[in-house]
Design a protein around this motif. Sequence first.
Motif, PDB file in Angstrom:
ATOM      1  N   ILE A  95      60.586  60.605   9.828  1.00  0.00           N
ATOM      2  CA  ILE A  95      59.624  60.029  10.503  1.00  0.00           C
ATOM      3  C   ILE A  95      58.306  59.724   9.277  1.00  0.00           C
ATOM      4  CG2 ILE A  95      57.486  60.236  12.078  1.00  0.00           C
ATOM      5  CD1 ILE A  95      60.773  61.847  12.772  1.00  0.00           C
ATOM      6  N   LYS A  96      57.837  58.676   8.898  1.00  0.00           N
ATOM      7  CA  LYS A  96      57.025  58.622   7.771  1.00  0.00           C
ATOM      8  C   LYS A  96      55.682  58.505   8.428  1.00  0.00           C
ATOM      9  CE  LYS A  96      60.681  56.408   5.250  1.00  0.00           C
ATOM     10  NZ  LYS A  96      61.188  55.236   4.505  1.00  0.00           N
ATOM     11  N   ASN A  97      54.903  59.597   8.249  1.00  0.00           N
ATOM     12  CA  ASN A  97      53.357  59.205   8.661  1.00  0.00           C
ATOM     13  C   ASN A  97      52.256  59.239   7.606  1.00  0.00           C
ATOM     14  OD1 ASN A  97      54.108  59.934  11.498  1.00  0.00           O
ATOM     15  ND2 ASN A  97      54.303  61.864  11.114  1.00  0.00           N
ATOM     16  N   SER A  98      52.897  59.108   6.246  1.00  0.00           N
ATOM     17  CA  SER A  98      52.209  58.813   5.079  1.00  0.00           C
ATOM     18  C   SER A  98      52.322  57.742   4.335  1.00  0.00           C
ATOM     19  CB  SER A  98      52.309  60.118   4.332  1.00  0.00           C
ATOM     20  OG  SER A  98      51.477  60.106   3.140  1.00  0.00           O
ATOM     21  N   SER A  99      51.140  57.123   3.758  1.00  0.00           N
ATOM     22  CA  SER A  99      51.307  55.934   3.030  1.00  0.00           C
ATOM     23  C   SER A  99      51.405  56.159   1.609  1.00  0.00           C
ATOM     24  CB  SER A  99      50.183  54.967   3.275  1.00  0.00           C
ATOM     25  OG  SER A  99      48.848  55.642   3.421  1.00  0.00           O
ATOM     26  N   VAL A 100      51.186  57.705   1.216  1.00  0.00           N
ATOM     27  CA  VAL A 100      51.509  57.814  -0.336  1.00  0.00           C
ATOM     28  C   VAL A 100      52.664  57.713  -0.723  1.00  0.00           C
ATOM     29  CG1 VAL A 100      49.434  59.320   0.139  1.00  0.00           C
ATOM     30  CG2 VAL A 100      51.582  60.273   0.349  1.00  0.00           C
ATOM     31  N   MET A 129      61.626  64.944  19.789  1.00  0.00           N
ATOM     32  CA  MET A 129      60.337  65.394  18.954  1.00  0.00           C
ATOM     33  C   MET A 129      59.707  64.257  18.404  1.00  0.00           C
ATOM     34  SD  MET A 129      59.664  68.445  19.439  1.00  0.00           S
ATOM     35  CE  MET A 129      58.540  69.094  18.099  1.00  0.00           C
ATOM     36  N   ILE A 130      60.254  62.915  18.301  1.00  0.00           N
ATOM     37  CA  ILE A 130      59.874  61.817  17.582  1.00  0.00           C
ATOM     38  C   ILE A 130      58.650  61.459  18.017  1.00  0.00           C
ATOM     39  CG2 ILE A 130      60.298  59.419  17.162  1.00  0.00           C
ATOM     40  CD1 ILE A 130      62.974  59.919  16.896  1.00  0.00           C
ATOM     41  N   SER A 131      58.262  61.471  19.285  1.00  0.00           N
ATOM     42  CA  SER A 131      56.822  61.042  19.798  1.00  0.00           C
ATOM     43  C   SER A 131      55.797  62.082  19.929  1.00  0.00           C
ATOM     44  CB  SER A 131      57.129  60.559  21.246  1.00  0.00           C
ATOM     45  OG  SER A 131      57.682  61.719  22.226  1.00  0.00           O
ATOM     46  N   ILE A 132      56.306  63.272  19.572  1.00  0.00           N
ATOM     47  CA  ILE A 132      55.227  64.385  19.421  1.00  0.00           C
ATOM     48  C   ILE A 132      54.826  64.443  18.054  1.00  0.00           C
ATOM     49  CG2 ILE A 132      54.986  66.956  19.610  1.00  0.00           C
ATOM     50  CD1 ILE A 132      57.129  66.978  22.008  1.00  0.00           C
ATOM     51  N   VAL A 133      55.635  64.220  17.060  1.00  0.00           N
ATOM     52  CA  VAL A 133      55.385  64.508  15.618  1.00  0.00           C
ATOM     53  C   VAL A 133      54.805  63.136  15.030  1.00  0.00           C
ATOM     54  CG1 VAL A 133      56.724  66.605  15.233  1.00  0.00           C
ATOM     55  CG2 VAL A 133      57.680  64.200  14.643  1.00  0.00           C
ATOM     56  N   ASP A 158      52.271  61.583  15.347  1.00  0.00           N
ATOM     57  CA  ASP A 158      50.898  61.272  14.748  1.00  0.00           C
ATOM     58  C   ASP A 158      50.498  62.488  14.117  1.00  0.00           C
ATOM     59  OD1 ASP A 158      50.944  63.297  16.639  1.00  0.00           O
ATOM     60  OD2 ASP A 158      49.006  62.901  17.697  1.00  0.00           O
ATOM     61  N   LEU A 159      51.666  62.957  13.290  1.00  0.00           N
ATOM     62  CA  LEU A 159      51.176  64.157  12.461  1.00  0.00           C
ATOM     63  C   LEU A 159      50.723  63.519  10.952  1.00  0.00           C
ATOM     64  CD1 LEU A 159      51.533  67.312  12.803  1.00  0.00           C
ATOM     65  CD2 LEU A 159      53.688  67.241  11.872  1.00  0.00           C
ATOM     66  N   ASP A 160      49.579  63.026  11.152  1.00  0.00           N
ATOM     67  CA  ASP A 160      48.943  62.311   9.576  1.00  0.00           C
ATOM     68  C   ASP A 160      49.159  62.782   8.458  1.00  0.00           C
ATOM     69  OD1 ASP A 160      48.648  60.208  11.671  1.00  0.00           O
ATOM     70  OD2 ASP A 160      46.369  61.025  11.864  1.00  0.00           O
ATOM     71  N   GLY A 161      49.598  62.038   7.498  1.00  0.00           N
ATOM     72  CA  GLY A 161      49.734  62.815   6.116  1.00  0.00           C
ATOM     73  C   GLY A 161      51.121  63.435   5.876  1.00  0.00           C
ATOM     74  N   TRP A 162      51.995  63.677   6.915  1.00  0.00           N
ATOM     75  CA  TRP A 162      53.136  64.311   6.628  1.00  0.00           C
ATOM     76  C   TRP A 162      54.542  63.516   7.229  1.00  0.00           C
ATOM     77  CZ3 TRP A 162      54.104  69.335   4.431  1.00  0.00           C
ATOM     78  CH2 TRP A 162      53.048  69.853   3.978  1.00  0.00           C
ATOM     79  N   SER A 163      55.293  63.680   6.280  1.00  0.00           N
ATOM     80  CA  SER A 163      56.600  63.091   6.816  1.00  0.00           C
ATOM     81  C   SER A 163      57.279  64.098   7.340  1.00  0.00           C
ATOM     82  CB  SER A 163      57.620  62.557   5.483  1.00  0.00           C
ATOM     83  OG  SER A 163      57.002  61.153   5.283  1.00  0.00           O
ATOM     84  N   VAL A 164      58.272  63.685   8.500  1.00  0.00           N
ATOM     85  CA  VAL A 164      58.882  64.870   9.144  1.00  0.00           C
ATOM     86  C   VAL A 164      60.429  64.538   9.345  1.00  0.00           C
ATOM     87  CG1 VAL A 164      58.882  66.127  11.340  1.00  0.00           C
ATOM     88  CG2 VAL A 164      56.715  65.140  10.610  1.00  0.00           C
ATOM     89  N   GLY A 175      48.596  70.667  23.453  1.00  0.00           N
ATOM     90  CA  GLY A 175      47.688  69.871  22.153  1.00  0.00           C
ATOM     91  C   GLY A 175      47.057  70.957  21.325  1.00  0.00           C
ATOM     92  N   GLU A 176      46.809  71.956  21.770  1.00  0.00           N
ATOM     93  CA  GLU A 176      46.120  73.179  21.214  1.00  0.00           C
ATOM     94  C   GLU A 176      47.070  73.804  20.034  1.00  0.00           C
ATOM     95  OE1 GLU A 176      44.639  77.751  21.782  1.00  0.00           O
ATOM     96  OE2 GLU A 176      45.327  76.829  23.379  1.00  0.00           O
ATOM     97  N   ALA A 177      48.265  73.677  20.370  1.00  0.00           N
ATOM     98  CA  ALA A 177      49.285  74.291  19.483  1.00  0.00           C
ATOM     99  C   ALA A 177      49.489  73.287  18.315  1.00  0.00           C
ATOM    100  CB  ALA A 177      50.942  74.523  20.135  1.00  0.00           C
ATOM    101  N   TRP A 178      49.457  71.923  18.491  1.00  0.00           N
ATOM    102  CA  TRP A 178      49.625  71.040  17.394  1.00  0.00           C
ATOM    103  C   TRP A 178      48.352  70.928  16.533  1.00  0.00           C
ATOM    104  CZ3 TRP A 178      54.085  69.387  15.529  1.00  0.00           C
ATOM    105  CH2 TRP A 178      55.220  69.740  16.430  1.00  0.00           C
ATOM    106  N   ASN A 179      47.248  71.364  17.269  1.00  0.00           N
ATOM    107  CA  ASN A 179      45.956  71.127  16.421  1.00  0.00           C
ATOM    108  C   ASN A 179      46.079  72.368  15.495  1.00  0.00           C
ATOM    109  OD1 ASN A 179      44.891  69.197  17.543  1.00  0.00           O
ATOM    110  ND2 ASN A 179      43.738  70.419  19.201  1.00  0.00           N
ATOM    111  N   GLU A 180      46.597  73.643  15.982  1.00  0.00           N
ATOM    112  CA  GLU A 180      46.994  74.640  15.003  1.00  0.00           C
ATOM    113  C   GLU A 180      47.872  74.293  13.732  1.00  0.00           C
ATOM    114  OE1 GLU A 180      45.258  77.566  14.903  1.00  0.00           O
ATOM    115  OE2 GLU A 180      44.477  77.855  16.972  1.00  0.00           O
ATOM    116  N   ILE A 181      48.762  73.640  14.152  1.00  0.00           N
ATOM    117  CA  ILE A 181      49.816  73.042  13.282  1.00  0.00           C
ATOM    118  C   ILE A 181      49.170  72.243  12.036  1.00  0.00           C
ATOM    119  CG2 ILE A 181      52.100  71.875  12.653  1.00  0.00           C
ATOM    120  CD1 ILE A 181      53.085  73.141  15.560  1.00  0.00           C
ATOM    121  N   LYS A 182      48.570  71.561  12.597  1.00  0.00           N
ATOM    122  CA  LYS A 182      47.481  70.322  11.709  1.00  0.00           C
ATOM    123  C   LYS A 182      46.771  70.911  10.824  1.00  0.00           C
ATOM    124  CE  LYS A 182      48.121  66.731  14.996  1.00  0.00           C
ATOM    125  NZ  LYS A 182      47.257  65.696  16.051  1.00  0.00           N
TER     126      LYS A 182
END
Length: 370
Positions: free
Chosen positions: A161-166, A185-189, A191-197, A357-364
């Motif tokens: 999943i490519k969430n970064s344009s760099v 997990m595709i739909s969940i990750v 929006d993990l901006d800046g990180w490919s997964v 959402g709280e868990a993913w905010n911690e991960i971000k």
Amino acid sequence: MRINKRTLYMFNSISALLAVLGITVFIISCKVTSWAKTIEQIKLGDLEIFKVHTLTINIFAGCSIILFILTTLLLLRTVRRNSTKVITVLSLILSILIGTYVILFLFLYQNLDELIRINHLVYQPKQIDQSTAEKIKLLYTDVEEIKINTPDNTNLYGWLIKNSSVKEAPLLIYFGGSSEEVSDMISIVDDLDGWSVALINYRSYGLSEGQPSMRSLYNDANSIYDYFSKRSDIDTKKIVSMGYSLGTGVAVNLSSERSTVGTILVSPYDNYSKLKGKSLSNALQLHNMFPLSYFIGESYHSIQKASLIRTPLLCLAGDLDKNIPIAYSKNLVANWGGEKTMKTMYRDDHYFIFRSGEAWNEIKSFLKVL
């Protein structure tokens, strides 16, 4: 005809051994019958023979015990002193108890791996067909299908999943739970901006080939890391290993064998064999009478490797998790060799990662500072 003491002792020893075998098979037949009645979802494999031949086994057990009692009475008649008689009886009883326990344990140990395998107590593969993969390609334009051929010529399939344009994006490699097909997990990750997964299915999961085992998953994780570290669109200095449940053991091993900048563990355990040994003992109603955890092959002994890892850790665990109690997670974190952060998800169970959402905010937040 008189029987001398030596012959009587020998005869009594043989009858004692038969009594041990008799009591052992009687206990096993009773336990197997109980499992069949009360735990229908447990498959028994070769142990089914004890359910099929219960009557024959119980007759053998009864005859063995009667023979032992008779020979013991004959032995006691030859012993003159009362104190010696007491010692003889106690010694025989102790020998029966120890012998029965040892044989029960060895028998269970012999069948342990089969019980774990046929009941899917470690791996619960979830597969998909090619049409599902095609739908994923249509739904997500920023997802690349990945195929990795391992050194033993097994093909693993998944997605990037490519969430970064760099030009060189940091990478999060995710390892799922025992029953997880990682396309969930595709739909969940997404929006993990800046990180490919990287989401690559274990062997026999999704479209991946082969059969899973601890060693193959360890080696496959290294192959996944090596594959992405050679790509020009990945920042090799910023690769993070992330695991959930079963996958935490894989993530820990990867961080101990490859250069990761950080590790994220969701509902981790310190020693998977200890966890599974306890759950198996409870499932089979053995009440922890046997040290099963020492003999479970799929150990994922994460705590042995934790102290060797010097990079940062983020651990998330639910305080209501019954699958992996939070005490196991705390024990692993306490032994981590690098900087560590543990966040407790209050009033959350084992599956909070899929909805919190709280868990993913911690991960971000954790990924931002790496």
